[in-house]
Design a protein around this motif. Structure first.
Motif, mmCIF file in Angstrom:
data_model
loop_
_atom_site.group_PDB
_atom_site.id
_atom_site.type_symbol
_atom_site.label_atom_id
_atom_site.label_comp_id
_atom_site.label_asym_id
_atom_site.label_seq_id
_atom_site.Cartn_x
_atom_site.Cartn_y
_atom_site.Cartn_z
ATOM 1 N N ARG A 50 44.715 64.225 25.800
ATOM 2 C CA ARG A 50 44.612 63.320 26.944
ATOM 3 C C ARG A 50 45.732 62.277 26.884
ATOM 4 N NH1 ARG A 50 38.649 61.113 27.345
ATOM 5 N NH2 ARG A 50 38.687 61.115 25.052
ATOM 6 N N ALA A 51 45.588 61.281 26.049
ATOM 7 C CA ALA A 51 46.655 60.292 25.906
ATOM 8 C C ALA A 51 47.769 60.790 24.986
ATOM 9 C CB ALA A 51 46.092 58.979 25.369
ATOM 10 N N PHE A 52 47.401 61.612 23.996
ATOM 11 C CA PHE A 52 48.359 62.046 22.981
ATOM 12 C C PHE A 52 48.397 63.566 22.908
ATOM 13 C CE2 PHE A 52 46.024 58.232 21.381
ATOM 14 C CZ PHE A 52 47.014 57.296 21.659
ATOM 15 N N ASP A 53 49.578 64.091 22.623
ATOM 16 C CA ASP A 53 49.682 65.525 22.366
ATOM 17 C C ASP A 53 49.083 65.865 21.011
ATOM 18 O OD1 ASP A 53 51.560 66.965 24.523
ATOM 19 O OD2 ASP A 53 52.223 64.903 24.247
ATOM 20 N N SER A 54 49.253 64.959 20.034
ATOM 21 C CA SER A 54 48.664 65.178 18.719
ATOM 22 C C SER A 54 48.397 63.843 18.057
ATOM 23 C CB SER A 54 49.578 66.045 17.838
ATOM 24 O OG SER A 54 50.789 65.369 17.554
ATOM 25 N N VAL A 55 47.415 63.852 17.151
ATOM 26 C CA VAL A 55 47.061 62.680 16.350
ATOM 27 C C VAL A 55 46.972 63.162 14.907
ATOM 28 C CG1 VAL A 55 45.325 60.908 15.869
ATOM 29 C CG2 VAL A 55 45.774 61.622 18.238
ATOM 30 N N SER A 56 47.690 62.497 14.005
ATOM 31 C CA SER A 56 47.720 62.967 12.623
ATOM 32 C C SER A 56 48.006 61.813 11.677
ATOM 33 C CB SER A 56 48.791 64.053 12.455
ATOM 34 O OG SER A 56 50.075 63.530 12.789
ATOM 35 N N ALA A 57 47.873 62.069 10.377
ATOM 36 C CA ALA A 57 48.137 61.055 9.356
ATOM 37 C C ALA A 57 49.624 60.911 9.075
ATOM 38 C CB ALA A 57 47.395 61.399 8.070
ATOM 39 N N GLU A 58 50.407 61.953 9.345
ATOM 40 C CA GLU A 58 51.855 61.902 9.158
ATOM 41 C C GLU A 58 52.480 62.961 10.052
ATOM 42 O OE1 GLU A 58 52.178 64.703 5.176
ATOM 43 O OE2 GLU A 58 52.111 62.525 4.925
ATOM 44 N N LEU A 59 53.799 62.884 10.198
ATOM 45 C CA LEU A 59 54.499 63.810 11.093
ATOM 46 C C LEU A 59 55.789 64.254 10.443
ATOM 47 C CD1 LEU A 59 54.779 65.094 13.990
ATOM 48 C CD2 LEU A 59 56.113 63.049 14.570
ATOM 49 N N GLU A 60 56.004 65.561 10.404
ATOM 50 C CA GLU A 60 57.284 66.108 9.974
ATOM 51 C C GLU A 60 58.165 66.295 11.200
ATOM 52 O OE1 GLU A 60 57.073 69.530 7.466
ATOM 53 O OE2 GLU A 60 55.318 68.790 6.373
ATOM 54 N N ALA A 61 59.444 65.930 11.086
ATOM 55 C CA ALA A 61 60.347 65.999 12.226
ATOM 56 C C ALA A 61 61.745 66.373 11.764
ATOM 57 C CB ALA A 61 60.380 64.659 12.962
ATOM 58 N N GLY A 62 62.540 66.867 12.700
ATOM 59 C CA GLY A 62 63.929 67.157 12.405
ATOM 60 C C GLY A 62 64.235 68.643 12.437
ATOM 61 N N PRO A 63 65.466 68.983 12.065
ATOM 62 C CA PRO A 63 66.409 68.082 11.395
ATOM 63 C C PRO A 63 67.087 67.097 12.357
ATOM 64 C CG PRO A 63 67.410 70.234 11.687
ATOM 65 C CD PRO A 63 66.001 70.367 12.159
ATOM 66 N N PHE A 64 67.254 65.869 11.876
ATOM 67 C CA PHE A 64 68.064 64.851 12.520
ATOM 68 C C PHE A 64 69.065 64.368 11.487
ATOM 69 C CE2 PHE A 64 63.923 64.371 14.742
ATOM 70 C CZ PHE A 64 64.351 64.675 16.033
ATOM 71 N N ASP A 65 70.321 64.230 11.898
ATOM 72 C CA ASP A 65 71.372 63.835 10.959
ATOM 73 C C ASP A 65 71.399 64.794 9.755
ATOM 74 O OD1 ASP A 65 73.475 62.288 9.988
ATOM 75 O OD2 ASP A 65 72.152 60.910 8.908
ATOM 76 N N GLY A 66 71.060 66.061 10.016
ATOM 77 C CA GLY A 66 71.070 67.057 8.958
ATOM 78 C C GLY A 66 69.956 66.925 7.947
ATOM 79 N N ARG A 67 68.909 66.143 8.268
ATOM 80 C CA ARG A 67 67.826 65.902 7.328
ATOM 81 C C ARG A 67 66.478 66.253 7.958
ATOM 82 N NH1 ARG A 67 69.819 61.327 3.950
ATOM 83 N NH2 ARG A 67 71.686 60.460 4.958
ATOM 84 N N ARG A 68 65.554 66.715 7.110
ATOM 85 C CA ARG A 68 64.147 66.774 7.491
ATOM 86 C C ARG A 68 63.550 65.393 7.245
ATOM 87 N NH1 ARG A 68 61.242 70.013 3.764
ATOM 88 N NH2 ARG A 68 59.448 69.826 5.141
ATOM 89 N N TRP A 69 62.716 64.938 8.190
ATOM 90 C CA TRP A 69 62.138 63.604 8.097
ATOM 91 C C TRP A 69 60.619 63.684 8.018
ATOM 92 C CZ3 TRP A 69 64.945 58.915 8.321
ATOM 93 C CH2 TRP A 69 66.322 59.071 8.518
ATOM 94 N N LEU A 70 60.038 62.730 7.321
ATOM 95 C CA LEU A 70 58.589 62.558 7.343
ATOM 96 C C LEU A 70 58.284 61.152 7.824
ATOM 97 C CD1 LEU A 70 55.885 64.178 5.876
ATOM 98 C CD2 LEU A 70 55.787 61.840 5.068
ATOM 99 N N LEU A 71 57.381 61.048 8.807
ATOM 100 C CA LEU A 71 57.000 59.762 9.386
ATOM 101 C C LEU A 71 55.546 59.481 9.025
ATOM 102 C CD1 LEU A 71 59.350 61.026 11.177
ATOM 103 C CD2 LEU A 71 58.517 59.568 13.015
#
Length: 335
Positions: free
Chosen positions: A98-119
């Motif tokens: 509804r408001a969010f596509d997903s809700v989680s404790a952390e998020l893996e993203a990327g690659p950005f700037d050639g790196r995998r990121w964890l938020l």
């Protein structure tokens, strides 16, 4: 109507709104969200959107509804909206789809700037704060979440107010300085898992750190300031290094507290930069935890470093890391 100019690969992260009923920052934040439909593929809210949120439909108040509607409208325009839960969200997963596509404790993203990121929000990084970790595990247990669901709306809203008041003082001894060793340990643990970067909020300061390891590219850790005090968010884009952006007029955020010792209305603070104030001036201290402002007299500059101040404080909640000092006259002087 022209199509949105969404940059589908970009990800924008905002953290720590701590919005309350009647909040003067609510309208500005909703406008920030709406604007992201033009330039962002994914918006990540990195926790603590509200001062405290038992995310039941029967407990939705106007400030909750405004943000939830803004997120839903953003999704409808093609931008993905992700909530990474902080220490003040309880049961937010029911708003997934509804408001969010997903809700989680952390998020893996990327690659950005050639790196995998964890938020991640960052509230569990300080391993020494065992009391908070126990409380967090209890508050998020299925048993307690079920008990929250049984409360009538009036009792539920009263509980939210109690949580709002209690959260500021909880584990205060761990909020007087950044947990440097724990931040480094967290970064190195992520590097060992193959990540090249990490993003956290929670501490309300803005920092970029690099941790080196033999034969490896430095791990980059970005600490986000609270959006309320700074209007700052982080943009991660393909092929580019991370960069901070300011919503509204570009201006440096007020100096932030990096360490504080407070006792009996007197505090010794260390700021992240020279605040440009002198002994005898009245200053205002704002907190990213809400719109309230505490006033103080600058008693002295501590030693040769202008970033260190001794303050005589008016009444108010205890100072903590991330609170910001505004060198401007306050409405009333400390008594």
């Amino acid at each position: 109507m022209s199509a949105p100019r969404t940059r589908s690969g970009d990800l924008v992260v905002a953290s720590d709104l701590h919005l309350v009923a009647g909040d003067p920052d609510l309208e500005d934040f909703c406008a920030f969200l709406a604007a992201r439909a033009e330039d962002t593929g994914t918006v990540v809210l990195l926790g603590d959107i509200f001062a405290a949120w038992l995310a039941r439909e029967s407990l939705v108040e106007p400030h909750h509804r405004a943000v939830l509607d803004a997120c839903a409208a953003l999704r409808a325009r093609g931008t993905t909206v992700v909530l990474v839960e902080g220490n003040r969200e309880f049961g937010a997963k029911r708003w997934e789809g509804r408001a969010f596509d997903s809700v989680s404790a952390e998020l893996e993203a990327g690659p950005f700037d050639g790196r995998r990121w964890l938020l991640a929000h960052g509230d569990t990084i300080n391993a020494d704060d065992r009391a908070y970790r126990r409380w967090r595990a209890l508050a998020r247990s299925s048993a307690l979440q079920g008990a929250f669901g049984l409360l009538p709306p009036r009792a539920g809203k009263a509980l939210v107010r109690r949580i709002e008041r209690a959260m500021r003082g909880r584990s205060a001894e761990y909020r007087t300085r950044l947990p440097e060793a724990h931040l480094e340990a967290w970064a190195r643990a992520l590097a060992a898992r193959g990540f090249g970067g990490g993003v956290v909020g929670h501490f309300h300061v803005e920092q970029e750190r690099r941790y080196h390891a033999a034969g490896a590219r430095p791990f980059e850790l970005v600490v986000l300031p609270d959006w309320r005090s700074t209007r700052r968010s982080l943009r991660l884009a393909p092929g580019l290094p991370p960069r901070f952006e300011t919503w509204g007029p570009e201006r440096p955020p007020a100096p932030a507290i990096l360490a504080v010792e407070e006792q009996h209305g007197r505090a010794h603070v260390v700021l992240d930069r020279d605040p440009g104030v002198a002994a005898g001036e009245v200053v205002a201290i704002g907190s990213g935890h809400g719109p309230d402002v505490r006033t103080a007299h600058v008693h002295a500059v501590a030693g040769d470093d202008p970033r260190g101040l001794v303050l005589i404080l008016d009444h108010g909640p205890a100072l903590q890391v991330g609170d910001r000092l505004h060198a401007r006259p306050a409405r009333s002087a400390p008594r």
